[in-house]
Design a protein around this motif. Sequence first.
Motif, mmCIF file in Angstrom:
data_model
loop_
_atom_site.group_PDB
_atom_site.id
_atom_site.type_symbol
_atom_site.label_atom_id
_atom_site.label_comp_id
_atom_site.label_asym_id
_atom_site.label_seq_id
_atom_site.Cartn_x
_atom_site.Cartn_y
_atom_site.Cartn_z
ATOM 1 N N MET A 106 0.848 -1.204 0.000
ATOM 2 C CA MET A 106 0.000 0.000 0.000
ATOM 3 C C MET A 106 0.878 1.246 0.000
ATOM 4 N N LEU A 107 1.907 1.227 0.814
ATOM 5 C CA LEU A 107 2.816 2.383 0.873
ATOM 6 C C LEU A 107 3.458 2.613 -0.499
ATOM 7 N N HIS A 108 3.928 1.547 -1.097
ATOM 8 C CA HIS A 108 4.566 1.648 -2.419
ATOM 9 C C HIS A 108 3.605 2.275 -3.435
ATOM 10 N N LYS A 109 2.363 1.807 -3.426
ATOM 11 C CA LYS A 109 1.369 2.314 -4.395
ATOM 12 C C LYS A 109 1.036 3.792 -4.135
ATOM 13 N N VAL A 110 0.873 4.128 -2.854
ATOM 14 C CA VAL A 110 0.503 5.505 -2.507
ATOM 15 C C VAL A 110 1.637 6.468 -2.902
ATOM 16 N N ARG A 111 2.848 6.016 -2.674
ATOM 17 C CA ARG A 111 3.988 6.855 -3.079
ATOM 18 C C ARG A 111 3.997 7.082 -4.589
ATOM 19 N N GLN A 112 3.651 6.027 -5.327
ATOM 20 C CA GLN A 112 3.627 6.165 -6.801
ATOM 21 C C GLN A 112 2.617 7.225 -7.236
ATOM 22 N N LEU A 113 1.591 7.458 -6.397
ATOM 23 C CA LEU A 113 0.599 8.491 -6.720
ATOM 24 C C LEU A 113 1.096 9.878 -6.324
ATOM 25 N N GLY A 114 2.280 9.927 -5.711
ATOM 26 C CA GLY A 114 2.834 11.213 -5.295
ATOM 27 C C GLY A 114 2.198 11.728 -4.015
ATOM 28 N N LEU A 115 1.595 10.816 -3.239
ATOM 29 C CA LEU A 115 0.939 11.242 -2.000
ATOM 30 C C LEU A 115 1.859 10.980 -0.805
ATOM 31 N N SER A 116 1.605 11.718 0.257
ATOM 32 C CA SER A 116 2.395 11.496 1.468
ATOM 33 C C SER A 116 1.704 10.419 2.311
ATOM 34 N N ALA A 117 2.511 9.586 2.950
ATOM 35 C CA ALA A 117 1.921 8.490 3.726
ATOM 36 C C ALA A 117 2.810 8.147 4.906
ATOM 37 N N ARG A 118 2.174 7.629 5.947
ATOM 38 C CA ARG A 118 2.901 7.124 7.101
ATOM 39 C C ARG A 118 2.314 5.769 7.446
ATOM 40 N N VAL A 119 3.196 4.797 7.620
ATOM 41 C CA VAL A 119 2.757 3.460 8.036
ATOM 42 C C VAL A 119 3.112 3.293 9.511
ATOM 43 N N TYR A 120 2.200 2.716 10.266
ATOM 44 C CA TYR A 120 2.482 2.421 11.671
ATOM 45 C C TYR A 120 2.342 0.920 11.895
ATOM 46 N N ASP A 121 3.249 0.371 12.660
ATOM 47 C CA ASP A 121 3.098 -1.046 13.043
ATOM 48 C C ASP A 121 3.549 -1.233 14.484
ATOM 49 N N ALA A 122 2.787 -2.040 15.204
ATOM 50 C CA ALA A 122 3.145 -2.354 16.584
ATOM 51 C C ALA A 122 4.429 -3.178 16.642
#
Length: 544
Positions: free
Chosen positions: A32-48
């Motif tokens: 999901m992060l990879h795809k969102v970045r390809q759209l030029g959007l900013s993203a943050r992933v969180y994991d426990a």
Amino acid sequence: MTDVRSSRVGSEELTATYDVVIVGAGFAGMYMLHKVRQLGLSARVYDAAKGVGGTWYWNRYPGARCDVMSLDYSYSFDPELEQEWEWTEKYATQPEILSYANHVADRYDLRPDIQFDTRIERSSFDEEAGRWTVRTSAGDVVSAQHIVMAVGTLSTPKLPEIDGIDSYEGETYQTQRWPHDGVDLSGKRVAVIGTGSSGIQAIPNIAAQAATTTVFQRTPNYSMPAGNRPLDAEEVAERKAGYPAYRQAARESFFGVPIAGEPKMALDVTEEERNAAYQAGWDAGSLVGLVGAFGDILFSKEANDTAAEFVRTKIRSIVDDPQVAEDLCPDDYPVGTKRPCLDTDYFATFNKDNVRLVNVRRTPIVCITPTGLDTTEERFEFDAIVYATGFDALTGSLVSVDVEGRGGATLKEAWADGPTTYLGLAAAGFPNFHLVTGPQSPSVLSNMMVSIEQHVEWIADAIEYLRDNGYETMEATPEAVNAWVEHSTELGNQTLYPLADSWYMGANVPGKPRVFLPYIGGVGPYREKCDEVAAAGYEGFKLV
Ligand code: FAD
Ligand code: NAP
């Protein structure tokens, strides 16, 4: 209300603002992060977790490996990735799959946008701003236009409800949270509670080390030999050469793994032909080998009985002690309606002198004691207890986040009688709240990699569509949700799945509504439906 310009939400200071927040850094969250970045959007992933890999980060018990073939259980989105990665075994071990996850994180430089060791605790939709405010265990208060729940379907571990469980003073292990440095069980008296896929994979390996292994079984399982082996260079080269067509066939298939030809019906053929097909399925060492041998096995009890009896005959032929063999034979639910298991020497392990099976249906566990456990007939002492007791599947990780949608309604309340989604991708009242492999999607009834990729790509396309067409939010309509839930339930009821007390039915968690959680319409037809919805301008969604 979130005022992005002033970086405040109510009285709280926002620590950051993103286009997309992604919860989970397993295979779903990473892609999901990879795809969102390809759209030029900013993203943050969180994991426990403290690293990527999700399932494969947490489940490190001895013997943990995939049960969908490595060459299928891998990303297909980048032809270079699938060509360069070398799987070494038919069913890769947990360490190898975790290395693959780490390789993907490095290859696409994902780590800078992932915050580990951080749990998402609360997420609320601010109707005026049309944005989510997300709060983390690290104290972050983050604003995001979209939230993607890539939290996993089998990621909230479940311990059994047994009296005295906290009183035990010996070593306690859970398959779903196995220590990272491994565990030395040699010379120890070990109890294992649980005989699902995790227990069945772990038990032969535990028994190979421990002084004694006592397995507490409530429900026996239809397990088949995995036939694991090193992959040979020729078959890998052949698969890699044919990957484009093969992956496409997987996407169009029923379970996310291509099966050649149209299956016959078990009841239309002679007993000889049936048993030959079951034997071929057994020898194939594949989850779909037996259940997929005929088209009616998951639909007709009479057909299913023939497959179930085939497995029972195999168990009786492997296990020396006739009473132990009988105890290991499942006979009160149809084969395939609890997730089938693949094993390496599971049944033969019970022929060892230092391995004992305790049928807790006959002699139930009364309580865990400081030194072991008591059944109705016997007091046991152990140096270690291993819980292989599964997960609060499909909904557990979603409702354990305090999600507040439109009007302050919570996801937990909305799903009190069972989850209600549109396509397993979205829920009414929760705008821009995206589910990866959510309930009422094929998810756990498929090769999860195929389903994860399909959902991630669909969600990314939807986010892009909103942006490019000047929309801010998308929200499933109650009508679309109701129709989808009705359709999914109706299909489920046409199968034999409701006959089993399985985690597919929510039956392993006391108080959880008994509903069939995944979608049994098949990966290929389901994908077509999702594509049609998108092509019709996201039919069934209200776009604002
Ligand atoms: P996960 O891998 O479960 O990752 C979800 C992540 O989200 C986790 O790291 C978790 O820590 C994080 N998370 C959850 N909630 C929060 C929160 N509130 N805040 C922060 N982080 C959160 N499927 C197959 O198709 N084939 C197989 O062979 C197979 N083998 C399996 C073996 C085991 C032992 C198990 C348990 C499952 C197996 N599965 C298999 C299913 C497997 O879960 C999926 O294949 C896949 O790995 C799921 O990826 P995911 O990213 O969706 O979820
Ligand atoms: P599971 O299939 O839910 O098995 C849990 C086991 O614990 C069951 O045998 C259950 O018995 C038993 N149990 C629970 N509470 C108990 C109690 N109070 N007393 C006695 N026994 C109790 O969980 P899992 O084995 O972790 O597997 C979950 C899923 O993860 C699998 O179905 C599969 O999808 C995936 N997985 C895949 C693999 C793989 O091979 N790649 C490996 C592990 C997991 P009952 O059946 O009676 O409830």
